[in-house]
Design an enzyme around this catalytic site. Structure first.
Site, PDB file in Angstrom:
ATOM      1  N   CYS A  92       0.848  -1.196   0.000  1.00 54.60           N
ATOM      2  CA  CYS A  92       0.000   0.000   0.000  1.00 54.60           C
ATOM      3  C   CYS A  92       0.880   1.242   0.000  1.00 54.60           C
ATOM      4  CB  CYS A  92      -0.893  -0.002   1.241  1.00 54.60           C
ATOM      5  SG  CYS A  92      -2.067   1.376   1.287  1.00 54.60           S
ATOM      6  N   CYS A 123      -0.078   1.076  10.411  1.00 49.12           N
ATOM      7  CA  CYS A 123      -0.479  -0.048   9.561  1.00 49.12           C
ATOM      8  C   CYS A 123       0.722  -0.811   9.003  1.00 49.12           C
ATOM      9  CB  CYS A 123      -1.352   0.467   8.427  1.00 49.12           C
ATOM     10  SG  CYS A 123      -1.903  -0.839   7.315  1.00 49.12           S
TER      11      CYS A 123
HETATM   12  N1  SAH Z   1      -6.842   1.450   2.739  1.00 48.56           N
HETATM   13  C1  SAH Z   1      -8.151   1.191   3.256  1.00 48.56           C
HETATM   14  C2  SAH Z   1      -8.448  -0.253   3.555  1.00 48.56           C
HETATM   15  C3  SAH Z   1      -7.380  -1.088   4.192  1.00 48.56           C
HETATM   16  S1  SAH Z   1      -7.024  -0.807   5.889  1.00 48.56           S
HETATM   17  C4  SAH Z   1      -8.422   2.055   4.454  1.00 48.56           C
HETATM   18  O1  SAH Z   1      -7.533   2.808   4.866  1.00 48.56           O
HETATM   19  O2  SAH Z   1      -9.541   2.044   4.966  1.00 48.56           O
HETATM   20  C5  SAH Z   1      -8.437  -1.412   6.749  1.00 48.56           C
HETATM   21  C6  SAH Z   1      -8.660  -0.756   8.101  1.00 48.56           C
HETATM   22  O3  SAH Z   1      -7.737  -1.250   9.070  1.00 48.56           O
HETATM   23  C7  SAH Z   1      -8.486   0.747   8.075  1.00 48.56           C
HETATM   24  O4  SAH Z   1      -9.470   1.376   8.854  1.00 48.56           O
HETATM   25  C8  SAH Z   1      -7.119   0.901   8.696  1.00 48.56           C
HETATM   26  O5  SAH Z   1      -6.898   2.188   9.147  1.00 48.56           O
HETATM   27  C9  SAH Z   1      -7.171  -0.155   9.769  1.00 48.56           C
HETATM   28  N2  SAH Z   1      -5.883  -0.567  10.321  1.00 48.56           N
HETATM   29  C10 SAH Z   1      -4.729  -0.751   9.698  1.00 48.56           C
HETATM   30  N3  SAH Z   1      -3.764  -1.144  10.551  1.00 48.56           N
HETATM   31  C11 SAH Z   1      -4.342  -1.202  11.753  1.00 48.56           C
HETATM   32  C12 SAH Z   1      -3.862  -1.526  13.057  1.00 48.56           C
HETATM   33  N4  SAH Z   1      -2.601  -1.851  13.276  1.00 48.56           N
HETATM   34  N5  SAH Z   1      -4.762  -1.492  14.062  1.00 48.56           N
HETATM   35  C13 SAH Z   1      -6.051  -1.158  13.866  1.00 48.56           C
HETATM   36  N6  SAH Z   1      -6.551  -0.841  12.665  1.00 48.56           N
HETATM   37  C14 SAH Z   1      -5.706  -0.847  11.621  1.00 48.56           C
END
Ligand code: SAH
Length: 373
Positions: free
Chosen positions: A122, A129
């Site tokens: 990504c 993330c």
């Molecule tokens: N790019 C998209 C979809 C993928 S991420 C988006 O940003 O929505 C899916 C979800 O997981 C998003 O809300 C993201 O912010 C969350 N996310 C990613 N890593 C995370 C983590 N370590 N803890 C909690 N939520 C997380």
């Protein structure tokens, strides 16, 4: 995929990404009757065939022709982790170019839900993330998004009723392929998943949210909000610098007005970051004004980052306070904590092991099954 490569040197067609009319045109070009396209479509999208050989109501000659001129895009499972607590399964799939992606099957009372990836890696850079650490490698094709669901349904033998595009990648950064995927997934001639059972999660690409609103689909849009002020949001999500909070929220309002679908606001709670009672008040007011539903997700700690989640009592207090403003606020139920790790960590773990030259079995957690690709 080698067996499917065209001998002429021409690129084989990705027929699993084709709509039925496109497939009809394709088989006609091959000198076949258009009704063959329906049979082929059914083999791919309903019977979830993983080879042309299985398509026994097509003549051998046609199957041979297809294997020369078309590719049957597949996701090959390389690792499956099954939770002993709740049956959640995490799949690591390899693609034809050797990239790996992950998908998750969650079993709920109301049915099975699959979380799919939309890209390999990504580019968005959200600080908490794991999926973004190595950047974006490439976007997934419609067939590769569909295949994650098809293979999970075929491997588990259980019907998938809900799909969330919340795995690795930013779906709106792969807009055309996402739309085609959505149309194929919900097509009555295919797996025919209801549009209302599909959720697309975005970090907030304003222009694309507005475009999606115009498609008048009945899917749910989830916005990864994670902060209620521009300043805090851009700290957690660098992409927010390009898409100011006010504009993102007004795009969500436009989405609701155009489609009548309530938007979901995703809010990952970070201890000491975005979890004050003042944040909760603002979040509640903002959600109520948008007629949005709030999903609170205590942040999943990522090895490479130092973010921590607030304790349970604090999460509950935050939820109550946000709900007091009249918004509907839920705390996301955590699934498969024993096969743990935040989204993107399975793939990342696999890459680290492989880069270190270790065998895949070295770090396999309990309940893990390695599969020879
Ligand atoms: N790019 C998209 C979809 C993928 S991420 C988006 O940003 O929505 C899916 C979800 O997981 C998003 O809300 C993201 O912010 C969350 N996310 C990613 N890593 C995370 C983590 N370590 N803890 C909690 N939520 C997380």
């Amino acid at each position: 995929m080698e067996e499917n490569m065209a001998k002429t040197g021409e690129k084989p067609e990705d027929i699993k990404s084709m709509t039925l009319p496109e497939l009809e045109a394709f088989v006609t070009q091959l000198g076949e009757k258009p009704f063959r396209a329906r049979q082929l479509y059914e083999w791919m999208h309903v019977r979830l065939a993983s080879s042309f050989d299985e398509m026994t109501n097509l003549s051998k000659a046609l199957r041979e022709k297809l294997s020369r001129s078309a590719s049957l895009v597949l996701c090959r499972p390389v690792q499956v982790l099954t939770s002993r607590q709740d049956g959640t399964c995490k799949y690591l799939f390899s693609l034809s170019d050797g990239n790996v992606i992950e998908s998750v099957l969650m079993r709920y009372h109301h049915g099975n839900s699959v979380c799919i990836s939309s890209q390999v890696g990504c580019a968005m850079g959200c600080r908490f993330c794991a999926s973004t650490i190595g950047g974006r490698v490439r976007s997934l094709r419609p067939s590769e998004m569909l295949e994650q669901i098809y293979r999970i349904q075929a491997l588990s033998g259980e019907r998938v009723s809900n799909v969330v595009v919340m795995g690795t990648g930013e779906p709106l950064d792969n807009y055309e392929n996402l739309l085609r995927f959505l149309r194929l997934l919900t097509d009555e001639n295919g797996l025919h998943i209801s549009q209302r059972s599909v959720t697309v999660s975005t970090c907030g690409l304003t222009d694309k949210i507005l475009a999606l609103a115009q498609e008048k689909l009945q899917i749910t849009l989830a916005l990864s909000l994670h902060a209620v002020t521009q300043e805090k949001r851009q700290e957690l999500m660098p992409v927010a610098k390009r898409y100011p909070l006010e504009q993102v929220l007004s795009a969500c309002r436009a989405y609701f007005e155009a489609t009548g679908r309530r938007v979901t606001l995703e809010y990952s709670l970070v201890k000491g970051g975005n979890d004050t009672m003042e944040d909760a008040d603002k979040l509640g007011a903002l959600a109520a004004g948008l007629h949005a539903h709030v999903n609170l997700i205590p942040v999943n700690p990522v090895k490479e980052r130092s973010y921590e989640r607030p304790d349970r009592a604090h999460v509950e207090a935050f939820q109550k306070r946000a709900a007091a403003a009249g918004a509907s606020v839920t705390v996301r139920r955590e699934m498969g904590t024993d096969i743990g790790g935040a989204c993107g960590q399975l793939r990342r773990g696999y890459q680290m092991k492989n880069n270190a030259g270790m065998g895949p079995e070295t770090a396999a957690p309990s309940g893990s099954k390695e599969i020879d690709a």
